[in-house]
Design a protein around this motif. Structure first.
Motif, short mmCIF file in Angstrom:
data_model
loop_
_atom_site.label_atom_id
_atom_site.label_comp_id
_atom_site.label_asym_id
_atom_site.label_seq_id
_atom_site.Cartn_x
_atom_site.Cartn_y
_atom_site.Cartn_z
N ASP A 118 -4.88 7.55 -9.15
CA ASP A 118 -5.97 6.67 -8.53
C ASP A 118 -5.14 5.78 -7.52
N ASP A 119 -3.89 5.45 -7.97
CA ASP A 119 -3.10 4.55 -6.87
C ASP A 119 -2.80 5.25 -5.34
N THR A 120 -2.37 6.39 -5.48
CA THR A 120 -2.42 7.10 -4.15
C THR A 120 -3.86 7.10 -3.44
N VAL A 121 -4.79 7.43 -4.29
CA VAL A 121 -6.00 7.43 -3.70
C VAL A 121 -6.44 6.13 -3.06
N ARG A 122 -6.03 4.92 -3.65
CA ARG A 122 -6.30 3.66 -3.04
C ARG A 122 -5.69 3.49 -1.46
N ALA A 123 -4.28 4.12 -1.61
CA ALA A 123 -3.82 4.06 -0.35
C ALA A 123 -4.16 4.81 0.60
N ILE A 124 -4.87 5.96 0.34
CA ILE A 124 -5.38 6.88 1.34
C ILE A 124 -6.69 6.33 2.05
N GLN A 125 -7.28 5.70 1.14
CA GLN A 125 -8.71 4.84 1.70
C GLN A 125 -8.17 3.73 2.68
N GLU A 126 -7.19 3.03 2.30
CA GLU A 126 -6.54 2.20 3.38
C GLU A 126 -6.36 2.71 4.70
N TRP A 127 -5.36 3.75 4.55
CA TRP A 127 -4.88 4.33 5.97
C TRP A 127 -5.95 4.96 6.68
N VAL A 128 -6.94 5.66 6.02
CA VAL A 128 -8.21 6.04 6.80
C VAL A 128 -8.63 4.99 7.47
N GLY A 143 -20.20 -24.59 14.28
CA GLY A 143 -21.27 -24.56 15.17
C GLY A 143 -21.45 -23.05 15.81
N ALA A 144 -20.94 -21.96 15.22
CA ALA A 144 -21.08 -20.84 15.77
C ALA A 144 -22.21 -20.18 15.45
N GLU A 145 -23.08 -19.52 16.67
CA GLU A 145 -24.39 -19.19 16.63
C GLU A 145 -24.55 -18.04 16.01
N GLN A 146 -23.44 -17.00 16.31
CA GLN A 146 -23.16 -15.75 15.98
C GLN A 146 -21.91 -15.21 15.12
N VAL A 147 -21.70 -14.52 14.42
CA VAL A 147 -20.29 -14.44 13.74
C VAL A 147 -20.19 -12.69 13.77
N LEU A 148 -19.06 -12.19 13.88
CA LEU A 148 -19.05 -10.58 13.83
C LEU A 148 -17.50 -10.69 12.98
N LEU A 149 -17.88 -9.87 11.94
CA LEU A 149 -16.72 -9.63 10.92
C LEU A 149 -16.15 -8.12 10.79
N ILE A 150 -14.96 -7.91 11.02
CA ILE A 150 -14.58 -6.74 11.22
C ILE A 150 -13.24 -6.33 10.34
N PRO A 151 -13.30 -5.62 9.43
CA PRO A 151 -12.28 -5.47 8.37
C PRO A 151 -11.20 -4.59 9.14
N HIS A 152 -10.10 -4.82 9.01
CA HIS A 152 -9.02 -3.93 9.55
C HIS A 152 -8.31 -3.55 8.35
N GLY A 153 -8.69 -2.20 7.77
CA GLY A 153 -8.21 -1.98 6.17
C GLY A 153 -8.64 -3.09 5.50
N GLN A 154 -7.86 -2.97 4.10
CA GLN A 154 -8.56 -3.66 2.90
C GLN A 154 -7.84 -5.18 2.75
N SER A 155 -6.80 -5.52 3.61
CA SER A 155 -6.17 -6.74 3.63
C SER A 155 -6.21 -7.48 4.77
N THR A 182 0.88 -1.04 -0.02
CA THR A 182 0.08 -0.15 0.06
C THR A 182 0.81 1.31 -0.06
N VAL A 183 1.78 1.15 0.91
CA VAL A 183 2.80 2.72 0.70
C VAL A 183 3.55 2.60 -0.64
N ASN A 242 -2.45 -6.27 -1.75
CA ASN A 242 -3.43 -5.23 -1.67
C ASN A 242 -4.28 -5.34 -2.85
N ASP A 243 -4.47 -6.40 -3.28
CA ASP A 243 -5.50 -6.53 -4.37
C ASP A 243 -6.79 -6.86 -3.71
N LEU A 244 -7.91 -5.91 -4.03
CA LEU A 244 -9.00 -5.76 -3.45
C LEU A 244 -10.00 -7.00 -3.80
#
Length: 437
Positions: free
Chosen positions: A99-109, A248-260, A71-72, A228-230
């Motif tokens: 656009d490449d730098t925009v992708r990086a900024i989205q990840e960092w935010v 057998g999980a009854e509930q699932v929680l998914l939290i993205p941490h950045g794009q990868s 990403t850097v 970093n291929d979305l």
């Protein structure tokens, strides 16, 4: 007034050993190759890669894992390429940001990297770019022409960095405003507070996350991709959900941490000793998963995630361990040892001696020793696994014991641990899953 152009940059090149595949868009690469040629483009890509690695050393907030460095590189490579084209000819319309730098900024935010850190990195990158272009100029350009070319480099870089910094600020604020209005951002903030033990109200957290924390047994996963291929990284959610539901999980929680990277949890009400997560991850996919042990309640939600993160640290420290899925239970001892790599090297020297040598014969002997300890000290079982005759195994075992100075039946745990550490530190080692003897 004569227009000064730096056509000499099209003569730049890089050795084969330093060529690296670019992370930038095909559009930018084709434009650059058409103007200055592939050799000069390869030079700029290699320079961008070098600057990215320098950057993550000085600014650890960016992260030094492969996808984070990539990403850097989106920023440093595109900067190196765009300034290359601008130096080559004044007719090149230098963009404020691409656009490449925009992708990086989205990840960092999304990962919480501050704008101040990004601006500091840009300033340092400007310094490095100037140094490298000036060094190249003095190598490529006749002495009498160097003053004009050095002035051109300075003008191009100053103009680029001013426009670039301003555009980054605007893009960051825009992306930050958009991101903070999303449900994903709100949930990520809640999870960050819980993991940081900031005293977040459990009932409020459960409502925001739509996931029960108290009186539940949780298991935590961390999944990530080395790219970093979305498009390719979109499989992280599916893999985690499939694994947790199948367990057998009854509930699932998914939290993205950045794009990868993805943090995931599953829970259920009844007590469990293990969820026995089973999921097929394509061997060609750049995706890996680590698993914490099941624990109960909010404290368990935090603990299982921390254990998964500790397992990931082991894989970072021991790149030779190439399993797609790793359970914290299997690397618990290693997670303690790799906290101090200087002590690890001392441990290897003490336990393996000459057996730690980096040569094919020593690697074969270590493989035999590890199999012997793992397979309950059975030469026949080792012979069957390694496809050699039993006498070969016995000969190797005698050689191993000469090198380490004692029988393999003594200090078995210490020896096995040293063997796993050594081959884990060697990226070409056998990716076969290791288990305690």
């Amino acid at each position: 007034m004569t227009t000064v152009e730096g056509r000499w940059v099209s003569q730049l090149s890089v050795s084969d050993s330093k060529r690296i595949q670019s992370v930038c868009s095909a559009e930018l690469l084709e434009l650059a190759a058409g103007q200055v040629g592939w050799e000069a483009l390869d030079w700029a890509v290699a320079l961008g890669n070098d600057l990215a690695h320098r950057c993550v050393e000085i600014f650890p907030e960016f992260g030094d894992r492969p996808a984070q460095v990539a990403t850097v590189r989106l920023g440093t490579e595109s900067a190196a390429i765009i300034t290359l084209l601008a130096i080559d000819g004044h007719d090149f319309q230098m963009p404020e940001i691409n656009d490449d730098t925009v992708r990086a900024i989205q990840e960092w935010v999304q990962r919480g990297v501050s704008l101040l850190t990004i601006w500091a990195a840009v300033r340092r990158g400007h310094q490095w770019l100037a140094e490298e272009y000036m060094r190249a100029c003095m190598e490529q350009v006749p002495v009498q022409e160097q003053p004009a070319q050095l002035q051109l480099i300075s003008q191009v870089l100053l103009r680029f960095i001013d426009r670039f910094s301003d555009a980054i600020g605007r893009e960051y604020e825009t992306e930050y405003g958009r991101w903070m209005t999303t449900t994903a951002a709100a949930r990520e903030q809640v999870v960050r507070a819980l993991l940081g033990r900031e005293g977040y109200d459990v009932a409020d957290a459960e409502k925001e996350l739509q996931y029960s924390l108290a009186h539940r047994h949780h298991v935590g996963l961390v999944l990530w991709s080395d790219t970093n291929d979305l498009r390719r990284n979109s499989s992280l959610n599916k893999i985690a959900d499939t694994a947790l539901r199948a367990s057998g999980a009854e509930q699932v929680l998914l939290i993205p941490h950045g794009q990868s990277t993805l943090y995931a949890w599953g829970n259920r009400t009844r007590s469990i000793s293990s969820l026995h997560l089973e999921v097929a991850i394509d061997e060609e996919a750049p995706v890996r998963m680590v698993i914490g042990r099941p624990h109960e309640g909010l404290a368990g939600f935090i603990r299982t995630h921390n254990e998964a993160q500790q397992a990931r640290v082991v894989l970072d420290a021991l790149p030779g361990l190439r399993d797609k899925t790793v359970d914290f239970v299997d690397v618990h001892l290693l997670s303690v040892l790799v906290q101090d790599m200087e002590k690890v090297h001392s441990f290897l020297e003490a336990e393996l001696g000459e057996l730690a040598a980096d040569d094919p014969q020593s690697a074969t002997l270590r493989q035999t020793a590890e199999a012997y300890l793992r397979l309950k000290h059975s030469p026949l079982a080792v012979a069957n696994e390694l496809y050699v005759v039993r006498n070969t195994v016995i000969y190797r075992l005698k050689k191993i014991e000469q090198l380490i100075g004692h029988s393999l039946d003594e200090r078995a745990l210490e020896t096995w641990t040293a063997l796993v550490l050594k081959d884990g530190m060697t990226t070409c080692s056998d990716p076969r899953r290791q288990t305690n003897p």
